[in-house]
Each structure stands twice: as structure tokens, then as C-alpha cells.
Design a protein around this motif. Structure first.
Motif, PDB file in Angstrom:
ATOM      1  N   THR A  83      -0.306  -2.395  -0.059  1.00 23.25           N
ATOM      2  CA  THR A  83      -1.211  -1.244  -0.127  1.00 23.25           C
ATOM      3  C   THR A  83      -0.715  -0.115   0.760  1.00 23.25           C
ATOM      4  N   ILE A  84      -0.301  -0.440   1.976  1.00 21.65           N
ATOM      5  CA  ILE A  84       0.182   0.569   2.917  1.00 21.65           C
ATOM      6  C   ILE A  84       1.473   1.207   2.419  1.00 21.65           C
ATOM      7  N   VAL A  85       2.411   0.396   1.932  1.00 21.34           N
ATOM      8  CA  VAL A  85       3.687   0.916   1.433  1.00 21.34           C
ATOM      9  C   VAL A  85       3.446   1.803   0.211  1.00 21.34           C
ATOM     10  N   ALA A  86       2.575   1.383  -0.688  1.00 15.24           N
ATOM     11  CA  ALA A  86       2.278   2.180  -1.883  1.00 15.24           C
ATOM     12  C   ALA A  86       1.692   3.532  -1.499  1.00 15.24           C
ATOM     13  N   PHE A  87       0.762   3.538  -0.566  1.00 14.39           N
ATOM     14  CA  PHE A  87       0.134   4.778  -0.124  1.00 14.39           C
ATOM     15  C   PHE A  87       1.155   5.723   0.503  1.00 14.39           C
ATOM     16  N   CYS A  88       2.027   5.187   1.322  1.00 17.51           N
ATOM     17  CA  CYS A  88       2.996   6.020   2.036  1.00 17.51           C
ATOM     18  C   CYS A  88       4.117   6.525   1.129  1.00 17.51           C
ATOM     19  N   SER A  89       4.443   5.784   0.084  1.00 16.73           N
ATOM     20  CA  SER A  89       5.598   6.125  -0.757  1.00 16.73           C
ATOM     21  C   SER A  89       5.235   6.944  -1.989  1.00 16.73           C
ATOM     22  N   ASP A  90       3.967   7.002  -2.344  1.00 15.47           N
ATOM     23  CA  ASP A  90       3.553   7.695  -3.559  1.00 15.47           C
ATOM     24  C   ASP A  90       2.611   8.838  -3.183  1.00 15.47           C
ATOM     25  N   ALA A  91       3.086  10.072  -3.350  1.00 16.35           N
ATOM     26  CA  ALA A  91       2.287  11.240  -2.978  1.00 16.35           C
ATOM     27  C   ALA A  91       0.995  11.323  -3.785  1.00 16.35           C
ATOM     28  N   LYS A  92       1.018  10.837  -5.025  1.00 13.18           N
ATOM     29  CA  LYS A  92      -0.172  10.913  -5.870  1.00 13.18           C
ATOM     30  C   LYS A  92      -1.247   9.915  -5.446  1.00 13.18           C
ATOM     31  N   LEU A  93      -0.887   8.968  -4.600  1.00  8.47           N
ATOM     32  CA  LEU A  93      -1.884   8.048  -4.047  1.00  8.47           C
ATOM     33  C   LEU A  93      -2.484   8.571  -2.749  1.00  8.47           C
ATOM     34  N   ARG A  94      -1.877   9.601  -2.180  1.00  6.23           N
ATOM     35  CA  ARG A  94      -2.356  10.104  -0.895  1.00  6.23           C
ATOM     36  C   ARG A  94      -3.467  11.136  -1.094  1.00  6.23           C
ATOM     37  N   THR A  95      -4.495  10.721  -1.834  1.00  3.69           N
ATOM     38  CA  THR A  95      -5.699  11.535  -1.970  1.00  3.69           C
ATOM     39  C   THR A  95      -6.593  11.306  -0.759  1.00  3.69           C
ATOM     40  N   LEU A  96      -7.562  12.205  -0.581  1.00  6.47           N
ATOM     41  CA  LEU A  96      -8.470  12.060   0.556  1.00  6.47           C
ATOM     42  C   LEU A  96      -9.234  10.748   0.481  1.00  6.47           C
ATOM     43  N   SER A  97      -9.635  10.369  -0.706  1.00  7.35           N
ATOM     44  CA  SER A  97     -10.367   9.111  -0.863  1.00  7.35           C
ATOM     45  C   SER A  97      -9.514   7.917  -0.471  1.00  7.35           C
ATOM     46  N   ASN A  98      -8.231   7.968  -0.814  1.00  7.65           N
ATOM     47  CA  ASN A  98      -7.358   6.831  -0.537  1.00  7.65           C
ATOM     48  C   ASN A  98      -6.970   6.718   0.934  1.00  7.65           C
ATOM     49  N   TYR A  99      -7.270   7.752   1.718  1.00  8.95           N
ATOM     50  CA  TYR A  99      -7.065   7.607   3.162  1.00  8.95           C
ATOM     51  C   TYR A  99      -7.968   6.502   3.718  1.00  8.95           C
ATOM     52  N   TYR A 100      -9.140   6.372   3.148  1.00 10.27           N
ATOM     53  CA  TYR A 100     -10.034   5.293   3.579  1.00 10.27           C
ATOM     54  C   TYR A 100      -9.469   3.931   3.171  1.00 10.27           C
ATOM     55  N   ILE A 101      -8.898   3.859   1.978  1.00  8.17           N
ATOM     56  CA  ILE A 101      -8.283   2.608   1.537  1.00  8.17           C
ATOM     57  C   ILE A 101      -7.084   2.266   2.417  1.00  8.17           C
ATOM     58  N   PHE A 102      -6.297   3.272   2.766  1.00  4.11           N
ATOM     59  CA  PHE A 102      -5.169   3.066   3.680  1.00  4.11           C
ATOM     60  C   PHE A 102      -5.656   2.562   5.033  1.00  4.11           C
ATOM     61  N   ASN A 103      -6.708   3.179   5.552  1.00  5.32           N
ATOM     62  CA  ASN A 103      -7.256   2.757   6.847  1.00  5.32           C
ATOM     63  C   ASN A 103      -7.786   1.329   6.777  1.00  5.32           C
ATOM     64  N   LEU A 104      -8.435   0.991   5.667  1.00 10.65           N
ATOM     65  CA  LEU A 104      -8.944  -0.370   5.493  1.00 10.65           C
ATOM     66  C   LEU A 104      -7.793  -1.374   5.460  1.00 10.65           C
ATOM     67  N   ALA A 105      -6.690  -1.016   4.787  1.00  9.54           N
ATOM     68  CA  ALA A 105      -5.534  -1.908   4.731  1.00  9.54           C
ATOM     69  C   ALA A 105      -4.923  -2.117   6.113  1.00  9.54           C
ATOM     70  N   VAL A 106      -4.914  -1.067   6.939  1.00 15.26           N
ATOM     71  CA  VAL A 106      -4.392  -1.195   8.303  1.00 15.26           C
ATOM     72  C   VAL A 106      -5.246  -2.156   9.122  1.00 15.26           C
ATOM     73  N   THR A 107      -6.573  -1.990   9.055  1.00 18.22           N
ATOM     74  CA  THR A 107      -7.451  -2.882   9.819  1.00 18.22           C
ATOM     75  C   THR A 107      -7.326  -4.323   9.324  1.00 18.22           C
ATOM     76  N   ASP A 108      -7.267  -4.490   8.002  1.00 15.01           N
ATOM     77  CA  ASP A 108      -7.150  -5.839   7.449  1.00 15.01           C
ATOM     78  C   ASP A 108      -5.811  -6.473   7.802  1.00 15.01           C
ATOM     79  N   LEU A 109      -4.762  -5.657   7.889  1.00 11.62           N
ATOM     80  CA  LEU A 109      -3.447  -6.190   8.247  1.00 11.62           C
ATOM     81  C   LEU A 109      -3.423  -6.664   9.704  1.00 11.62           C
ATOM     82  N   VAL A 110      -4.130  -5.959  10.581  1.00 14.28           N
ATOM     83  CA  VAL A 110      -4.245  -6.410  11.972  1.00 14.28           C
ATOM     84  C   VAL A 110      -4.928  -7.774  12.023  1.00 14.28           C
ATOM     85  N   ILE A 111      -5.949  -7.948  11.210  1.00 13.07           N
ATOM     86  CA  ILE A 111      -6.606  -9.252  11.138  1.00 13.07           C
ATOM     87  C   ILE A 111      -5.616 -10.318  10.671  1.00 13.07           C
TER      88      ILE A 111
END
Length: 348
Positions: free
Chosen positions: A60-88
Motif C-alpha cells: 500500500t505504501i509503495v503503491a501510494f508513493c510510486s503512483d501520482a494518481k493514487l496520491r489524492t487527498l483521500s488516499n493520504y488517510y489510507i497511506f497514514n493508516l498503512a504506516v500505523t498498521d505497518l508499525v504494528i
């Protein structure tokens, strides 16, 4: 999140005050050694859970960072969720797995126990807040329409909201976990155990229960209900040529509802069980509470699977990163699935 403590057989002043000897003895059933078969089974289940978590959230993190069309404002929350879940996945699951397989013996020292608990509780709270803002963000898309939404929901405001949730997560748990035993004057924790000491305090447990679970859960439920009802109403009253896009948005709303329901199923048993245990002490089976802990963490492994299943662009990146056969059907620049609500919401 870390489990409710199991009182050991010793005469520490803190435990001796709270637990008479016969009550402590009654709980030592959980200290029986794991059999080889049990250890292997538990280890395999944990390994699968950790692997799904790390692979899914990393993709999820790699997809968000590598695809500009996924970097919507809404998907910033999905990116943040993936970061927190990855720490877990990297911290909470492996260290607690060792703790579990060593029959609830903590081998990493008391200082790291506090660090572990602070990080674990903080990212779990952040995960809860992020799921809340994902639901609120989708509701704003529907109510405001794309024009007003883009004017009001800016990148700066989104980043500020995410930073605020991290600060709130730290304030909620950081000082509490770090300062409970110094404030009390002694520790309740056995040398080879690891738990949060505020679990003995009903006031603190109730406050964290309200802010980390009750408020987010209520808000998520209301947001998803309003979202679903609004889209369903437009589906019934719109023109025929709008029906296809509205049905797509309705499917997206249903996907969001599934995410919210899974969140509640994974979180509710642990937080309610922990609160009940704090109130009545030893009235909830300890093994059941520990199962609830793993159920809560399971949500972090499930989240990327739900996003991949509902978003074609994320799914395409997952398949590429995992070297699976590519989807032959072209993914349109505008996302469908969870994020399709924003694509054509202006037409009512």
C-alpha cells in the motif's frame, strides 16, 4: 495493545494489596507451559498474520508513493493508516509473539516494555482515528460535491489533521503509560511481565476507552450510515443517465461500511473486555482477553486486503509488486471502489 496483567505468585507490595493469595493462585492456570503442538500452531498463525500485515501494508505504501494518481487527498488517510498498521506489524506483533510463546514472560527488560507499550497504544489509537477520518472524508465528498470539497479540503488541512491525530494519540497514551508508576510511587509490574499499569485505574481506563474507541466508533457508524442513505436517496431520485455512476458510488459506500464493521468487530471485544476487567478484576478469562488482543491487531492485517479488493489501481500495484498476473482490463485514471465516490458526485 498490550494485554491485561496476569498477577504472578510473589509478595510484591502492589500485587499483595490488590490480590489476596488465593485469588492469585486461581489465576495461575494460565502459567502452565505451552505444549510443543500448541507452540507450533500459535507460531504458525502469528507468522501468517505478521506476513500478511507487512506485505499488505508495504505494498500500500509503495503503491501510494510510486503512483501520482493514487496520491489524492483521500488516499493520504489510507497511506497514514498503512504506516500505523505497518508499525504494528514490525513492532507489536513480533515482540508480543515472543512474549506469548514464552508463556507470557517478557525477556526484553522493563524500559523497553514501556517503550513498546507507548508505541503500541499510540499507533493503535492512531489507526482508530484514521479510520474515523476516512469515513468523515467520504461523507464530505458526498455532501459538498467535488467543487466545494476541493476548495475546503486542501493538502495543507489534510496534513494538519493527520498531524493532529498523531499528537492526540501521543497525549492520550504517552504520558499516562510513562508516568503512572512514578506517580503512584511503586510499580505493579513483575520483573518478567509487561503491561500498562493504568489498567488498574478505572478513571484512566474509562477516559481512554471513550476517546480511543467509543467516540471514533460512534462517529464512524453515523458517518457511514449518512453516506449510505444519501447515495441511496440520489440513486432513487436521479435521472436514468446518472444511475450507473450512482450505483458505483453505492458499491463504494458499501465497501466503506464493510471496513467500518470489520473495525468494530476487531476492536470492540478488546476494549470492552479490558474495561470490564478493570472494573471487576479477574472476572474475565485471561486467555480470552489475550485472544481479543490478537483480534484487535488482526485489523491491521485485514485493512490493506480490503483496500486492494475495492480499489482497482491499488490492486494493480499489489499484483505488480507481488509479481502476479496483470489485470488485462485497463484501470481508469479516476479511482473506483472505496474512492470512487469523489469521481462524479457533482451530478445530483
Amino acid at each position: 495493545m498490550a494485554r491485561t496483567p496476569i498477577p504472578p505468585l510473589h509478595t510484591d507490595v502492589g500485587y499483595a494489596t490488590l490480590f489476596p493469595l488465593q485469588e492469585v493462585t486461581g489465576l495461575t492456570v494460565t502459567s502452565e507451559a505451552w505444549s510443543l503442538g500448541q507452540s507450533i500452531t500459535v507460531a504458525m498463525v502469528i507468522l501468517i498474520m505478521v506476513s500478511i500485515n507487512i506485505v499488505g501494508n508495504s505494498c500500500t505504501i509503495v503503491a501510494f508513493c510510486s503512483d501520482a494518481k493514487l496520491r489524492t487527498l483521500s488516499n493520504y488517510y489510507i497511506f497514514n493508516l498503512a504506516v500505523t498498521d505497518l508499525v504494528i506489524g514490525f513492532v507489536s506483533l513480533p515482540f508480543y509473539a515472543v512474549y506469548t510463546l514464552m508463556n507470557y514472560t517478557w525477556p526484553f527488560g522493563r524500559i523497553f516494555c514501556k517503550v513498546f507499550n507507548m508505541l503500541d497504544y499510540m499507533v493503535c489509537a492512531e489507526s482508530s482515528f484514521t479510520v474515523l477520518f476516512i469515513s468523515l472524508d467520504r461523507l464530505l465528498m458526498v455532501k459538498l460535491g467535488p467543487g466545494a470539497y476541493q476548495r475546503i479540503v486542501t493538502k495543507r488541512r489534510t496534513a494538519l489533521l493527520i498531524a493532529t491525530t498523531w499528537l492526540a494519540s501521543f497525549v492520550l497514551y504517552g504520558p499516562t503509560i510513562a508516568a503512572t508508576d512514578p506517580w503512584r510511587g511503586h510499580t505493579m509490574e513483575h520483573e518478567n511481565d509487561c503491561f500498562v499499569e493504568f489498567s488498574f485505574d478505572i478513571a484512566i481506563t474509562t477516559v481512554t476507552f471513550i476517546f480511543a474507541f467509543l467516540v471514533p466508533s460512534f462517529s464512524i457508524s453515523i458517518s457511514n450510515a449518512l453516506l449510505y442513505l444519501d447515495i441511496r436517496h440520489r440513486t432513487r431520485s436521479s435521472r436514468h443517465d446518472d444511475q450507473m455512476s450512482l450505483r458505483k458510488d453505492l458499491r463504494a459506500a458499501r465497501n466503506l461500511s464493510i471496513i467500518a464493521i470489520v473495525f468494530l468487530i476487531c476492536w470492540a471485544p478488546f476494549v470492552i473486555g479490558s474495561l470490564v476487567e478493570t472494573i471487576c478484576r479477574s472476572c474475565v478469562n485471561v486467555d480470552l482477553l489475550n485472544f481479543f488482543t490478537w483480534l484487535l491487531w488482526l485489523n491491521s492485517s485485514i485493512n490493506p486486503l480490503m483496500y486492494a479488493a475495492s480499489n482497482p489501481r491499488f490492486r494493480r500495484h499489489f499484483q505488480r509488486l507481488l509479481r502476479c498476473p496483470q489485470i488485462k482490463r485497463r484501470v481508469e485514471p479516476t479511482e473506483s471502489g472505496v474512492n470512487s465516490i469523489s469521481s462524479q458526485i457533482a451530478r445530483k
